[in-house]
Design an enzyme around this catalytic site. Sequence first.
Site, short mmCIF file in Angstrom:
data_model
loop_
_atom_site.label_atom_id
_atom_site.label_comp_id
_atom_site.label_asym_id
_atom_site.label_seq_id
_atom_site.Cartn_x
_atom_site.Cartn_y
_atom_site.Cartn_z
N HIS A 92 93.18 4.34 25.22
CA HIS A 92 94.15 5.43 26.90
C HIS A 92 94.79 3.80 26.92
CE1 HIS A 92 92.18 8.34 25.25
NE2 HIS A 92 92.76 9.24 26.23
N ASP A 163 88.95 7.83 37.45
CA ASP A 163 89.03 9.55 37.57
C ASP A 163 88.50 10.53 36.51
OD1 ASP A 163 90.12 8.52 40.40
OD2 ASP A 163 91.96 8.84 39.87
N GLU A 279 90.66 8.89 48.13
CA GLU A 279 92.45 8.56 46.99
C GLU A 279 92.94 9.42 47.99
OE1 GLU A 279 92.23 9.84 42.84
OE2 GLU A 279 90.55 8.40 42.98
C1 LIG Z 1 94.29 9.98 31.61
C2 LIG Z 1 93.63 8.50 32.10
C3 LIG Z 1 93.51 8.53 32.82
C4 LIG Z 1 93.26 7.59 33.83
N1 LIG Z 1 92.12 6.79 35.19
C5 LIG Z 1 92.13 5.58 35.11
C6 LIG Z 1 91.07 5.24 36.44
O1 LIG Z 1 90.59 6.59 37.10
N2 LIG Z 1 90.98 4.41 36.36
C7 LIG Z 1 91.13 2.69 36.25
O2 LIG Z 1 90.09 2.33 36.46
N3 LIG Z 1 91.44 3.17 35.19
C8 LIG Z 1 92.04 4.13 34.37
N4 LIG Z 1 92.58 4.70 33.30
C9 LIG Z 1 93.35 2.88 32.32
C10 LIG Z 1 92.39 2.73 31.75
O3 LIG Z 1 90.91 2.32 32.60
C11 LIG Z 1 92.60 1.86 30.83
O4 LIG Z 1 93.55 1.95 29.72
C12 LIG Z 1 91.58 1.50 29.80
O5 LIG Z 1 92.14 -0.04 29.40
C13 LIG Z 1 91.16 2.80 28.82
O6 LIG Z 1 89.98 2.04 28.65
P1 LIG Z 1 89.75 2.87 26.38
O7 LIG Z 1 88.55 2.38 25.92
O8 LIG Z 1 90.59 3.35 26.26
O9 LIG Z 1 90.71 0.85 25.81
P2 LIG Z 1 90.92 0.59 25.46
O10 LIG Z 1 92.95 0.90 25.26
O11 LIG Z 1 90.61 1.16 24.00
O12 LIG Z 1 91.19 -1.35 25.42
C14 LIG Z 1 91.75 -1.84 26.61
C15 LIG Z 1 92.03 -2.99 26.42
O13 LIG Z 1 90.77 -3.80 26.57
C16 LIG Z 1 90.00 -4.13 25.29
N5 LIG Z 1 88.48 -3.32 24.72
C17 LIG Z 1 88.92 -2.76 24.36
N6 LIG Z 1 87.18 -2.53 24.60
C18 LIG Z 1 86.30 -3.88 24.51
C19 LIG Z 1 85.61 -4.13 24.69
N7 LIG Z 1 84.44 -3.65 24.01
N8 LIG Z 1 85.01 -5.00 24.92
C20 LIG Z 1 86.41 -6.24 25.17
N9 LIG Z 1 87.27 -6.16 25.37
C21 LIG Z 1 87.21 -4.40 25.34
C22 LIG Z 1 91.21 -3.81 24.14
O14 LIG Z 1 91.29 -4.68 23.25
C23 LIG Z 1 92.40 -3.86 25.25
O15 LIG Z 1 92.94 -4.76 25.55
C24 LIG Z 1 93.12 5.81 32.99
C25 LIG Z 1 93.87 6.03 31.77
C26 LIG Z 1 94.19 7.12 31.43
C27 LIG Z 1 94.79 6.90 30.10
#
Ligand SMILES: Cc1cc2nc3c(=O)[nH]c(=O)nc-3n(C[C@H](O)[C@H](O)[C@H](O)COP(=O)(O)OP(=O)(O)OC[C@H]3O[C@@H](n4cnc5c(N)ncnc54)[C@H](O)[C@@H]3O)c2cc1C
Length: 533
Positions: A92, A163, A279
């Site tokens: 994400h 969120d 918020e």
């Molecule tokens: C619809 C939506 C709503 C969101 N709302 C919020 C919010 O309310 N608050 C907020 O803080 N953020 C929010 N985000 C942002 C979100 O927290 C970040 O994009 C987060 O990185 C997404 O998590 P993911 O698991 O999809 O990560 P990914 O996109 O898969 O990875 C993000 C980064 O973390 C690294 N990573 C992933 N897993 C691990 C692991 N296990 N160990 C070490 N590194 C790792 C990856 O290599 C990459 O660099 C939102 C994003 C979206 C799309």
Amino acid sequence: MENELLLTLVICRLIILIPGLPIDPMDLLGVDGKLSVDPNNVEPASLDFGLLTRSQPLAVFHPNSAQDVAQLVKAAYTSNRWLPVSARGHGHSIKGQAQTKNGVVIQMSRSKEVGMLDSVRKYPPQPRVWSRERYMDVWGGELWIDVLNSSLEYGLAPKSWTDYLYLSVGGTLSNAGISGQTFNHGPQISNVHELDVVIGKGELLTCSENQNPELFHAVLGGLGQFGIITRARISLEPAPQRVRWIRVLYSDFSAFTGDQEHLISLHAQPGCQKFDYVEGFVIVDEGLVNNWRSSFFSPPNPVKISSFVATGGVLYCLEIAKNYHETTAETIDQEVESLLKKLNFISTSVFATDLLYMDFLDRVHKSELNLRSKGLWEVPHPWLNLFIPKSKIAEFDKGVFKGILGNRTSGPILIYPMNKDKWEQRSSVMMPDEGVFYLVAFLRSVSDNGEETQSLEYLTDQNRQILRYCDEAGINVKQYLPHYTMQQEWMDHFGSKWDWFCEMKREFDPKHILATGQQIFTPNLSSSSNMAS
Ligand SMILES: Cc1cc2nc3c(=O)[nH]c(=O)nc-3n(C[C@H](O)[C@H](O)[C@H](O)COP(=O)(O)OP(=O)(O)OC[C@H]3O[C@@H](n4cnc5c(N)ncnc54)[C@H](O)[C@@H]3O)c2cc1C
Ligand SMILES: *[C@@H]1O[C@H](CO)[C@@H](O)[C@H](O)[C@H]1NC(C)=O
Ligand SMILES: *[C@@H]1O[C@H](CO)[C@@H](O)[C@H](O)[C@H]1NC(C)=O
Ligand SMILES: *[C@@H]1O[C@H](CO)[C@@H](O)[C@H](O)[C@H]1NC(C)=O
């Protein structure tokens, strides 16, 4: 010769040959997960929620355990060619942060890989709740929705949220993890007791405040640069049952931020009544057309936003919530009323609803399903998230909300303040230099409906204008979920923490093979002998 290197894996009676993957096959023979080159696995790992960048990995690895992750990273680390490895939580990110070109993506979430029989597939460890100690251990790729579900079985729940819950634990802990509870509990990275981390040398280490504290602090908010989180021990509280969720409107920005700042200051007064969630968002679009949370305003709360503001004006919506137990249901009305009494919103603009705690936390998912059904979810998302010091937020309002934005936003704009003393100063996350700072999140979606203001070019350019404006006005913003492509920009981002950040990198990922999609470090080739090819 190198292109003829073959990786042979004998897993589940399948033999997979991957041309070009520079790992000695013998290194992986014991690995119990599955490495896949099936396009149905590789294609999703080449993309993310932003749909703005694309990088194709050589293969996708589905681990069943921390040992699997360690073995794969070790094989990459000891390979005689540079081989990047990126953990991917739920993908994400916006700008390819979890992608890697010509490397291996480790798919950390429990998503099913294609072509694997359920009967032979093993899964990473399930969440384990320690009721008495009030914490739980979860797999690094666990989604927060599943963390919540498991903890609720014990009447407990994590304290600090995002969120949206379809994000992985490892992904949000690599950034910060913020929402309306952050002013009170700190971000998610402030609510973790312990981590298991596979560092860039392929070693599995446990870290906490007391054990390997440098690694612990570096990994939290560390953008995946130092290791892969395979287990997190998350702090829990007794789960509230219900939530009173309220929205009120302001046309005056300083009244709005004054109230927000008042509400978040109450955390410092123990025993004092306060909201559990604070918020807010900015409304410049007529009727919240593009606001994915607009469902809140639909019946039984029918309201025409435009009746509160002169045409062309900007409105601000404060969003607050109070958690409660059914046993205290009699007093909730009174408590909320006395808290609202001290606020200066437009008096006729109170909208309240009441729902289960679980449904409150999972609220954005409803909007997701709605947008998906209209084909508006899987579209490019040129998002911009900024931390803005409190002293400059009024200037930002004038220059951006009432200036650069115009009257179309192509998505919600969140704004809420947080207390810096709830953030660990030694973690990797960067915040402005003030005790209170705001998140401003421009959550835009591109639409091909022909409207110029919803095109990728227009929105990307507007993001650039906003950053340039801050720069010229001397507003020291920090990007949250930062995206930069040049090392100088990263140096500016990390400021005085940069030297420490590099030192941690040398110690925990000396070959620079982890999370290369963040574009912070270039490959360290100094220890490879045959790089010339
Ligand atoms: C619809 C939506 C709503 C969101 N709302 C919020 C919010 O309310 N608050 C907020 O803080 N953020 C929010 N985000 C942002 C979100 O927290 C970040 O994009 C987060 O990185 C997404 O998590 P993911 O698991 O999809 O990560 P990914 O996109 O898969 O990875 C993000 C980064 O973390 C690294 N990573 C992933 N897993 C691990 C692991 N296990 N160990 C070490 N590194 C790792 C990856 O290599 C990459 O660099 C939102 C994003 C979206 C799309
Ligand atoms: C958790 O999920 C399971 C399986 O979907 C479901 O049966 C259970 O009711 C959920 N628990 C809670 C507390 O929601
Ligand atoms: C929105 O802004 C555009 C361009 O500045 C202007 O032409 C249009 O009239 C505005 N629309 C509304 C509803 O204010
Ligand atoms: C590059 O790798 C070598 C060998 O592993 C190591 O000694 C050196 O410190 C690394 N350099 C950086 C900047 O990490």
